[in-house]
Design a protein around this motif. Structure first.
Motif, PDB file in Angstrom:
ATOM      1  N   ALA A   1       0.843  -1.201   0.000  1.00 28.78           N
ATOM      2  CA  ALA A   1       0.000   0.000   0.000  1.00 28.78           C
ATOM      3  C   ALA A   1       0.874   1.246   0.000  1.00 28.78           C
ATOM      4  N   PRO A   2       0.546   2.248  -0.827  1.00 30.94           N
ATOM      5  CA  PRO A   2       1.292   3.506  -0.770  1.00 30.94           C
ATOM      6  C   PRO A   2       0.988   4.244   0.529  1.00 30.94           C
ATOM      7  N   SER A   3       1.912   5.106   0.943  1.00 30.64           N
ATOM      8  CA  SER A   3       1.741   5.858   2.175  1.00 30.64           C
ATOM      9  C   SER A   3       1.645   7.352   1.873  1.00 30.64           C
ATOM     10  N   ALA A   4       0.692   8.009   2.518  1.00 28.70           N
ATOM     11  CA  ALA A   4       0.544   9.451   2.317  1.00 28.70           C
ATOM     12  C   ALA A   4       1.708  10.229   2.918  1.00 28.70           C
TER      13      ALA A   4
ATOM     14  N   ALA B   1       3.725   5.594  11.057  1.00 31.67           N
ATOM     15  CA  ALA B   1       2.865   4.422  10.904  1.00 31.67           C
ATOM     16  C   ALA B   1       1.576   4.550  11.699  1.00 31.67           C
ATOM     17  N   GLY B   2       1.570   5.402  12.714  1.00 27.80           N
ATOM     18  CA  GLY B   2       0.377   5.592  13.508  1.00 27.80           C
ATOM     19  C   GLY B   2      -0.539   6.693  13.008  1.00 27.80           C
ATOM     20  N   LEU B   3      -0.140   7.394  11.949  1.00 31.35           N
ATOM     21  CA  LEU B   3      -0.942   8.490  11.424  1.00 31.35           C
ATOM     22  C   LEU B   3      -2.017   7.994  10.453  1.00 31.35           C
ATOM     23  N   PRO B   4      -3.133   8.700  10.347  1.00 31.46           N
ATOM     24  CA  PRO B   4      -4.118   8.349   9.309  1.00 31.46           C
ATOM     25  C   PRO B   4      -3.481   8.455   7.921  1.00 31.46           C
ATOM     26  N   GLY B   5      -3.760   7.496   7.077  1.00 31.09           N
ATOM     27  CA  GLY B   5      -3.191   7.503   5.733  1.00 31.09           C
ATOM     28  C   GLY B   5      -1.818   6.896   5.651  1.00 31.09           C
TER      29      GLY B   5
END
Length: 711
Positions: free
Chosen positions: A306-309, A376-380
């Motif tokens: 999955a890509p990360s924002a 890693a704990g952030l939304p998106g």
């Protein structure tokens, strides 16, 4: 002329690669000598892996027992299997050491051990530092490793061009203090590069960077053109001629794609940002992660990642710490050479000198580890993206549009920006709009799509679930739990292989709580068990065969392994967990033992019964088969491995099957495992996405798969 020469070189490389690959040993039995050329390490499956070379070419060894250290010449008996150009050898027993590692290999092992010892394990940054310097990630915890992969920081521990440049330029600078002549400096740079590659090991990104540096040095020595793209193409062609199996290496493809994007887009993007009044230093820092992400995005989609924002932002923030930490770590490593390792002597004071460099380097590595955890704990942190060809096409469209924005002019940039936004919007929206994207209200069992790993949910009531294993990606587990609106989690960790437990921190994201955690009877001796309170706020309660638990109408019990007297400290199970015992007799680091002693759980929920055998092998399956009661649904042991017992599948008598599996290099699920289920329906998470079972006995998958449990 140059294009024709490049085309000829590519055709020649392809031809030689095919001839070389076909000339290597074919699949079948193998009995001969090999030289182990990489440090053995334990993979997610619990098998020990290493690269070796011999008459059959380069071979990937897979063994259930420990392998000798790098540099050992061994005789092995194995079953060879070809996976594309890669040759994989499954060892049938322990290898026989014919020649132990020589002086050079012992020096290599001593230097790597010296750096690990100097860095220590007091903090996550200290354990991460050897990864930054020599690619040694043996001390990096599964949680940090998973978080770094989630937010695209894992490349920092993949030694590549930046490290090679630091080493070669450092050697060149030292020689130029003695002589301004070009030849000796280039020779020194090549020698230092070769020694460093030997120290790091034959990783794909290292080989690519080293080959590119070598070709570049030759170009520099001749005083001719210095096109970075031409140098990269020549390096890739040379490597594929020498090592055709690299054509199937994801690491090699990612390294080449990122480098190509940096060479083509890097400087134009810096100029574009400068015209937008971005300071040049900031523009250069921003251009590197943007270009690299554009280069690898289609490959990430192809691999199901999955890509990360937050990937670009976190890479920009991590960038200033990477080079200083690496340089200081290399200086600390050089103290190992000065410590007398070459002569086998002990030189007083070298350890204190190494600490002068290593301690500030560890602070930089701590910063990187903190960024990974926070991101890693952030939304998106892990964005939804379509699987398969559609996801690859949309990712390629985003990358192509980015290139046009950087390299194009006028209206082309506007059209490209619109196209990039459209492709990005489709990529993010389609997974949410897909048919069957969420389980219905009457779901009872949910096999989460967590990639190559295992995480299964059983609904206890409207807000509580039983979680059996957690996969290796906290973000993937978080998505699965959020999709069913779970708030309270009862967790079972079958064993401490990364693909079964490293994602457990995802269980407490979004305000969820973990009520209890059960582990195997001897898992309390595993150092990973001690990390559970910090990750989920609960210590593991050891249980063994015979332990029974129930919440409402759902009951579950452990069938394997047999409980033994405790031999290590650990939290005791409560009265509800009958038959539990703490401690362990075999080292938890022994991955074969972890698989053999994995918890096997049977769940009974109303009229539905489910068997979760984790990663147990054929021997344990045969023992269980003797008294096994039939179940409605069987989850394939070990992700569909060929290490199976047909008697176990027959005794289970399952009327439907599930395989929890993702993209992997092990051949999971094997044809033998799929055939062992018999004529019943079998749904796979790599094809169907998450798979759920309703109270009525219907199986459905996110991607349109459907089946009914046979009456």
């Amino acid at each position: 002329m140059a294009a024709a020469a490049l085309l000829f070189a590519a055709l020649a490389a392809g031809g030689v690669g095919v001839v070389t690959a076909r000339g290597q040993a074919a699949a079948g039995d193998f009995d001969g000598e090999l030289l182990i050329v990489s440090d053995p390490h334990t993979g997610p499956s619990g098998l020990v892996r290493a690269q070796a070379r011999g008459g059959a070419g380069t071979v990937s060894l897979l063994s259930r027992t420990a392998l000798p250290p790098a540099g050992s010449r061994v005789r092995v008996r194995a079953q060879l299997r070809r996976s594309g150009p890669e040759l994989v050898a499954f060892l049938s027993g322990a290898p026989e050491v014919r020649v132990p590692p020589g002086p050079a290999w012992r020096l290599r092992a001593g230097l790597r051990a010296y750096l690990r010892q100097a860095a220590g394990t007091a903090t996550e940054g200290a354990a991460l530092l050897p990864g930054l310097v020599v690619g040694d990630t043996s001390g990096v915890g599964e949680g940090l490793d998973a978080d770094m992969k989630t937010v695209s920081l894992a490349h920092i521990t993949a030694v590549s061009g930046a490290n090679i440049s630091l080493v070669s330029l450092g050697a060149l600078a030292l020689v130029r203090l003695a002589t301004p002549r070009r030849g000796p400096g280039i020779c020194a740079a090549l020698a230092a590069t070769g020694a460093y590659v030997f120290l790091v090991g034959p990783d794909a990104s290292v080989l690519r960077a080293a080959a590119m540096g070598t070709v570049g040095a030759l170009v520099l020595a001749r005083g001719v053109g210095r096109s970075g793209v031409a140098v990269l193409c020549a390096a890739l062609a040379a490597l594929l001629v020498a090592r055709p199996e690299l054509a199937a290496s994801a690491g090699f493809a990612m390294s080449a794609a990122a480098t190509a994007a940096l060479l083509v887009l890097g400087e134009p993007l810096v100029r574009l940002l400068a015209r937008l009044r971005v300071p040049r230093l900031a523009a250069a820092a921003l251009a590197v992660p943007v270009c690299a992400q554009a280069g690898v995005l289609p490959l990430l989609a192809a691999m199901g990642s999955a890509p990360s924002a937050w990937a670009v932002v976190l890479n920009v923030l991590a960038g200033p710490a990477v080079a200083p930490a690496t340089v200081l770590g290399l200086a600390g490593l050089c103290c190992g050479l000065g410590s007398g390792l070459v002569l086998g002597l002990t030189v007083p004071g070298h350890g204190a000198l190494a600490q002068v460099f290593v301690r500030p380097a560890a602070l930089g590595a701590d910063w990187i580890a903190g960024l990974a955890h926070a991101g890693a704990g952030l939304p998106g942190a892990a964005l939804p993206w379509p699987p398969g060809g559609l996801g690859i096409a949309l990712a390629a469209a985003v990358s192509l549009a980015t290139a046009v924005i950087v390299l194009g002019r006028g209206r082309w940039r506007l059209w490209a920006a619109a196209g990039a936004l459209l492709a990005l919007g489709c990529g993010l929206a389609l997974p949410r709009l897909g048919a069957g994207a969420a389980p219905p209200a009457d779901w009872r069992v949910l096999a989460c799509d967590v990639g190559q790993g295992s995480a299964t949910l059983v609904r206890l009531d409207a807000s509580r679930v039983l979680l059996v294993d957690a996969g290796k990606d906290p973000a993937a587990l978080d998505r699965c739990l959020s999709g069913v609106r779970a708030h309270r989690v009862y967790a079972v960790i079958s064993h401490f292989d990364a693909d079964h437990w490293a994602g457990i921190s995802g269980a407490v994201r979004g305000g969820r709580t973990v009520e209890r955690v059960w582990i195997g009877p001897r898992a309390a001796a595993d150092p990973k068990a001690a990390r559970l309170p910090g990750l989920v706020g609960r210590a593991g309660e050891p249980i063994g065969a015979g332990a029974r638990m129930a919440v409402g109408a759902v009951a579950w019990r452990a069938l394997w392994p047999e409980a033994r007297p405790a031999s290590a400290p650990g939290a005791g199970a409560s009265g509800a967990a009958q038959g539990a015992a703490g401690g362990g007799e075999r080292p938890a680091a022994d991955s074969a033992a972890r698989n053999d002693e994995a918890l096997v759980i049977r769940v009974d929920a109303g009229r539905l019964s489910l068997l979760l055998p984790a990663d147990i092998g054929a021997q344990e399956q045969r023992r269980l088969a003797r008294g096994l009661e039939p179940v409605d649904v069987l989850v394939a042991p070990h992700h569909g491995s060929a290490d199976l017992s047909a008697d176990f599948f027959r005794a289970a008598g399952a009327r439907a099957g599930i395989v929890s599996v993702g993209q992997n290099s092990y051949g999971h699920p094997t044809l033998q495992a799929l055939r062992a289920f018999g004529p019943v329906a079998v749904l796979r998470t790599d094809e169907c996405g998450s798979v759920w079972i309703t109270d009525a006995g219907r199986l459905d998958g996110q991607r349109g798969c459907a089946a009914q449990i046979d009456p």
